[in-house]
Design a protein around this motif. Structure first.
Motif, PDB file in Angstrom:
ATOM      1  N   THR A  33      -1.492  65.449  64.893  1.00 29.86           N
ATOM      2  CA  THR A  33      -0.533  63.730  64.549  1.00 29.86           C
ATOM      3  C   THR A  33      -0.093  62.733  65.144  1.00 29.86           C
ATOM      4  OG1 THR A  33       1.523  65.629  64.267  1.00 29.86           O
ATOM      5  CG2 THR A  33      -0.095  66.398  62.761  1.00 29.86           C
ATOM      6  N   LEU A  34       0.259  61.742  64.124  1.00 27.36           N
ATOM      7  CA  LEU A  34       0.953  60.826  65.307  1.00 27.36           C
ATOM      8  C   LEU A  34       2.068  60.152  64.475  1.00 27.36           C
ATOM      9  CD1 LEU A  34      -1.809  58.114  64.646  1.00 27.36           C
ATOM     10  CD2 LEU A  34      -1.094  59.742  66.774  1.00 27.36           C
ATOM     11  N   ARG A 154      -6.095  58.774  58.742  1.00 27.60           N
ATOM     12  CA  ARG A 154      -5.661  58.933  57.667  1.00 27.60           C
ATOM     13  C   ARG A 154      -4.529  59.476  57.368  1.00 27.60           C
ATOM     14  NH1 ARG A 154      -9.814  64.243  56.788  1.00 27.60           N
ATOM     15  NH2 ARG A 154     -11.855  63.146  57.416  1.00 27.60           N
ATOM     16  N   TYR A 155      -4.336  58.749  56.048  1.00 28.09           N
ATOM     17  CA  TYR A 155      -3.428  59.152  55.591  1.00 28.09           C
ATOM     18  C   TYR A 155      -3.124  59.864  54.618  1.00 28.09           C
ATOM     19  CZ  TYR A 155       0.361  58.748  52.538  1.00 28.09           C
ATOM     20  OH  TYR A 155       1.502  59.707  51.162  1.00 28.09           O
ATOM     21  N   ASN A 156      -2.160  60.956  55.134  1.00 29.82           N
ATOM     22  CA  ASN A 156      -2.183  62.341  54.033  1.00 29.82           C
ATOM     23  C   ASN A 156      -1.023  62.040  53.994  1.00 29.82           C
ATOM     24  OD1 ASN A 156      -4.458  63.424  55.071  1.00 29.82           O
ATOM     25  ND2 ASN A 156      -3.287  64.919  56.825  1.00 29.82           N
ATOM     26  N   GLY A 157      -0.720  62.326  52.030  1.00 28.81           N
ATOM     27  CA  GLY A 157       0.086  61.718  51.218  1.00 28.81           C
ATOM     28  C   GLY A 157       0.210  63.224  50.861  1.00 28.81           C
ATOM     29  N   VAL A 158       1.153  64.330  50.037  1.00 25.66           N
ATOM     30  CA  VAL A 158       1.735  65.314  49.502  1.00 25.66           C
ATOM     31  C   VAL A 158       2.771  65.595  48.263  1.00 25.66           C
ATOM     32  CG1 VAL A 158       0.455  66.898  51.479  1.00 25.66           C
ATOM     33  CG2 VAL A 158       3.320  66.926  51.148  1.00 25.66           C
ATOM     34  N   ALA A 159       2.328  66.068  47.558  1.00 26.03           N
ATOM     35  CA  ALA A 159       3.367  66.562  46.319  1.00 26.03           C
ATOM     36  C   ALA A 159       4.588  67.287  46.078  1.00 26.03           C
ATOM     37  CB  ALA A 159       2.237  67.364  44.985  1.00 26.03           C
ATOM     38  N   PHE A 160       4.886  68.662  47.768  1.00 25.19           N
ATOM     39  CA  PHE A 160       5.551  69.003  47.355  1.00 25.19           C
ATOM     40  C   PHE A 160       6.521  69.222  48.937  1.00 25.19           C
ATOM     41  CE2 PHE A 160       3.321  70.865  44.358  1.00 25.19           C
ATOM     42  CZ  PHE A 160       4.078  71.013  42.984  1.00 25.19           C
ATOM     43  N   GLN A 176       2.118  61.741  56.335  1.00 19.97           N
ATOM     44  CA  GLN A 176       1.839  62.067  57.630  1.00 19.97           C
ATOM     45  C   GLN A 176       0.276  61.351  57.742  1.00 19.97           C
ATOM     46  OE1 GLN A 176       1.243  65.909  58.653  1.00 19.97           O
ATOM     47  NE2 GLN A 176       2.292  65.455  60.614  1.00 19.97           N
ATOM     48  N   VAL A 177       0.551  60.661  58.689  1.00 19.10           N
ATOM     49  CA  VAL A 177      -0.627  59.429  59.782  1.00 19.10           C
ATOM     50  C   VAL A 177      -1.617  60.719  60.917  1.00 19.10           C
ATOM     51  CG1 VAL A 177      -1.429  57.418  60.488  1.00 19.10           C
ATOM     52  CG2 VAL A 177      -0.078  58.073  58.803  1.00 19.10           C
ATOM     53  N   ILE A 178      -2.059  60.319  61.053  1.00 17.32           N
ATOM     54  CA  ILE A 178      -3.183  61.325  61.561  1.00 17.32           C
ATOM     55  C   ILE A 178      -5.079  60.801  62.006  1.00 17.32           C
ATOM     56  CG2 ILE A 178      -2.904  63.371  60.289  1.00 17.32           C
ATOM     57  CD1 ILE A 178      -5.376  63.645  60.239  1.00 17.32           C
TER      58      ILE A 178
END
Length: 185
Positions: A33-34, A154-160, A176-178
């Motif tokens: 994770t970055l 990668r960019y991870n965007g979550v709903a909750f 989060q950016v990984i």
């Protein structure tokens, strides 16, 4: 309708004409994770550290530079400093596109992702053990003989919000950016 049918038929025929080894890729992703998984108020400093990411992937190569990739990524101890433990499994399914430029293939990717928390020891802080969101990224795949090496961001965007302190001292982030490297065949 008829034109769409014939276009799909020709693409499928082209795809089936390729050898199976050229259509399917298997491998492992390793990364870190970055950005921080937990945000805290200034008075409650929670140390954030980069965490290891590891897991298998399967990629199906399609005609015209397209492919579909499915991952099973494990983030051990992602929430260890905030909740006394807590790992994450993430399952993105990504559409990828990139032109083949000899042994090099730059690509963009995106798609939905499902994630699930495991090993959480402090249950009062747990809001959601499962989450969903979107994954977007780009990378560069290099083919050396039969091995494919693909570093990517990668960019991870979550709903909750997965975790939150009852006193509001910390909470899990939505973004989060990984960085990870795929090694496959």
């Amino acid at each position: 309708m008829r034109k769409t049918f014939w276009t799909a038929l020709v693409c499928c025929a082209f795809g089936f004409a390729l050898p199976v080894s050229a259509q399917i890729g298997l491998g492992v992703k390793l990364g870190t994770t970055l950005t921080n998984a937990v945000t805290s108020v200034e008075t409650a400093s929670i140390p954030n550290s980069n965490t290891l990411i590891v897991g298998p992937y399967l990629e199906v190569h399609l005609p015209l530079g397209f492919s579909i990739e499915g991952d099973a990524l494990y983030y051990p101890n992602l929430y260890s400093t905030a909740a006394g433990g807590g790992s994450l499994w993430q399952f993105p399914v990504l559409g990828k596109w990139g032109p083949q430029l000899g042994p090099v293939r730059p690509y963009v990717e995106g798609g939905p992702a499902y994630s699930h928390l495991s090993d959480v020891k402090t249950l009062p802080d747990l809001l959601h053990s499962s989450n969903y969101g979107v994954t977007l990224g780009f990378g560069l795949e290099v083919k050396i003989h039969s091995i494919r090496i693909a570093p990517e961001l990668r960019y991870n965007g979550v709903a909750f919000t997965n975790l939150e302190s009852p006193l509001g001292l910390f909470h899990s982030t939505h973004n989060q950016v990984i960085f990870q490297v795929g090694i496959g065949f």
